[in-house]
Scaffold this motif. Structure first.
Motif, short mmCIF file in Angstrom:
data_model
loop_
_atom_site.label_atom_id
_atom_site.label_comp_id
_atom_site.label_asym_id
_atom_site.label_seq_id
_atom_site.Cartn_x
_atom_site.Cartn_y
_atom_site.Cartn_z
N GLY A 475 -4.50 49.81 36.67
CA GLY A 475 -3.10 49.46 38.06
C GLY A 475 -4.00 48.01 38.95
N ALA A 476 -4.47 47.21 38.91
CA ALA A 476 -5.22 45.29 39.32
C ALA A 476 -3.94 44.44 39.56
N ARG A 477 -4.04 44.07 40.82
CA ARG A 477 -3.16 42.95 40.83
C ARG A 477 -3.49 42.07 41.63
N PHE A 478 -3.44 41.04 40.89
CA PHE A 478 -3.91 39.54 41.43
C PHE A 478 -2.89 39.06 42.80
N VAL A 479 -3.30 38.62 43.70
CA VAL A 479 -3.11 37.85 45.06
C VAL A 479 -3.95 37.26 45.94
N ILE A 480 -2.94 36.06 46.54
CA ILE A 480 -3.25 35.57 47.19
C ILE A 480 -2.98 36.06 48.79
N VAL A 481 -4.22 36.05 49.28
CA VAL A 481 -3.79 36.76 50.89
C VAL A 481 -4.52 35.69 51.52
N SER A 482 -3.97 35.57 52.76
CA SER A 482 -4.38 34.87 54.01
C SER A 482 -4.15 34.51 55.89
N GLY A 483 -5.50 34.51 55.96
CA GLY A 483 -4.62 35.20 57.81
C GLY A 483 -5.03 34.31 58.56
N ALA A 484 -4.25 34.06 59.93
CA ALA A 484 -5.46 33.26 61.21
C ALA A 484 -6.08 33.77 61.94
N ARG A 485 -6.85 33.28 62.31
CA ARG A 485 -7.22 33.74 63.78
C ARG A 485 -6.48 33.63 64.93
N ARG A 486 -6.51 34.23 65.51
CA ARG A 486 -5.62 33.68 66.98
C ARG A 486 -6.20 32.94 67.83
N ASP A 487 -4.61 32.30 68.76
CA ASP A 487 -4.60 31.32 69.37
C ASP A 487 -5.86 31.39 70.34
#
Length: 487
Positions: A475-487
């Protein structure tokens, strides 16, 4: 060489009621550190090699049978502590850092910390981790007691120690029936592993040992070779994005491009590249004509050979450029996660520098732990800017099965705390404090293409595919994940 050889980091610390100079003197005494280990039954120093020791430990095999292992350890004295590198059997290597730090607001007290990173064959890793955690905790407590009670004696001049007293902790005789039952149970438990995984892995390791002088550090160079007669022009080390190509370097660069786009990378950014291997992702940031140039690039990687090779490659690249406005490049050798034992680290909270973009290309599933890395990175991000990772997580259905969870943990391809489902990954990032968290599942453009490419590399790589396909099947999934720091 994931997933055959894995890495794991264990850390511990104690506050000692002794002055910093006394604690520092003790941890800079290799023999003192060796004899603190409750597993050690003997050691020898080599006069021709300062601070080089051969050490013997007594262990239990299958929880019952005594065995003595021998390994070598080299110590390097530092200004604020000592580093050591251990070479053991079956490709096992350990790097330890001991540091003594005075506690500024409590005179006469010192914090002694230790961080050990182990690289080992994946089937050995669970036993090694259990042994490290148990013995090093006892080692720390023993050090604290000896120093605080004034029982430390400098060991200068000692070159050898053999002891049988410690062997009493492992009785030598057992009743025959319990031993046979334990052996039968162990053989039954490991039968599937031996048939399905161990034999192909051993075959692959044998092949690599015959075809490379350094099979664990630079095996990826052969994957970058396009023509039979030409040396590789790139040194990529990721699984690649294979949608429009069947060429390994092109697929790897395509994955790096998707990662930088997900991070919102812009011209003039201060970039942190984590886990850059031998430096191809650094070269990509500094020279790819399809992306803008950064103001600065900071990198960190855990293998010393990779750090040195990256430094040489970047220096050669910068020297070949005539522009006076070349980006500033700073490279570190160390673990992705900052710990107090680190001499210099880009995520050190005491350092004021921040980054506009943080990238982790095909490495975050190794971090111990990913949660700690994400938390530390958030504090170092410029407000409103992003971190991006290519990573491995699991489908919710895969982790809903208890049997699947046990198999995934038993494989030990990543620290247990990093085994999360795709929705939990996003939730954890939001709980840490990231906003606008995005995830793209690109498994179908990664795993089939990568395994298809390896299948054309010969029988030994086919064996590697069998191991990877088992993991994907869980069940392994290869993903691209991103997130931002709040302004």
């Amino acid at each position: 060489m994931w997933p055959i050889f894995l890495k794991f980091t264990v850390s511990a610390s104690r506050v000692l009621n002794v002055p910093a100079e006394d604690a520092l003197k003790a941890i800079q005494d290799p023999v003192f550190l060796i004899t603190l280990n409750p597993l050690v039954v003997g050691w020898n120093a080599e006069p021709a090699k300062p601070n080089h020791y051969t050490i013997r430990d007594r262990l239990l095999f299958l929880g019952f049978f005594n065995t003595v292992i021998s390994y070598t350890c080299d110590f390097s004295i530092r200004e604020n502590g000592v580093d050591s590198e251990t070479q053991a059997g079956l490709g096992t290597r350990l790097w330890s850092k001991w540091r003594a730090r005075p506690i500024s607001d409590e005179p006469g007290k010192t914090e002694v910390s230790e961080e050990t990173t182990v690289e080992a064959f994946f089937l050995n890793m669970p036993m090694i981790i259990r042994t490290l955690k148990a013995s090093h905790g006892e080692l720390m407590d023993s050090m604290k007691a000896k120093l605080e009670e004034g029982r430390y004696t400098p060991s200068s001049g000692r070159t050898e120690m053999n002891s049988t007293a410690r062997s009493k902790q492992f009785p030598g005789r057992y009743k025959l029936i319990p031993c046979l039952l334990a052996l039968i149970a162990a053989l039954m438990m490991y039968t599937w592993t031996l048939v399905s995984i161990l034999l192909p892995v051993l075959s692959l390791l044998y092949w690599l040992s015959k075809t490379s002088k350094d099979p664990y550090d630079l095996f990826h160079l052969s994957l970058n070779q396009i023509g039979d007669d030409e040396p590789p022009k790139t040194e990529w080390l990721n699984m690649g994005f294979w949608r429009n190509t069947k060429v390994f370097p092109e697929a790897c660069e395509a994955l790096a491009m998707k990662l930088t786009l997900a991070a919102g990378y812009q011209e003039g950014d201060r970039v942190l590249d984590v886990g850059h291997g031998t430096g191809e992702s650094l070269v990509f940031l500094l020279s790819c004509p399809r992306i803008p140039r950064p103001a600065s690039v900071t990198g960190i990687t855990s293998l010393l050979s990779h750090h040195r090779r990256s430094s040489d490659r970047v220096q050669a690249l910068q020297a070949s450029k005539t522009s006076e406005s070349a980006p500033v490049v700073t490279l570190y050798h160390g673990d992705a996660v900052f710990r107090p034992v680190a001499d210099k680290h880009p995520l050190d909270p005491k350092v004021a520098a921040t980054f506009d973009t943080i990238l982790a290309l095909d490495c975050a599933y190794h971090f111990h732990s990913r949660h700690a890395f994400l938390s530390q990175s958030l504090r170092k991000l410029t407000k409103g800017r992003r971190i991006a990772l290519t990573d491995i997580c699991f489908s919710p259905k895969a982790l809903s099965s208890r049997a699947n969870r046990l198999l995934i943990k038993a494989a030990h391809f990543m620290p247990g705390e990093n085994i999360v489902s795709t929705p939990d990954y996003v939730r954890v990032m939001e709980e840490i404090g990231y906003v606008d968290v995005k995830m793209e599942d690109i498994s179908e453009d990664v795993f089939p293409g990568f395994m298809g490419f390896l299948s054309r590399r010969g029988f030994a790589w086919w064996l590697f595919i069998r191991i990877l396909s088992c993991y994907v099947g869980l069940g392994a999934r290869f993903v691209i994940v991103s997130g931002a720091r709040r302004d």
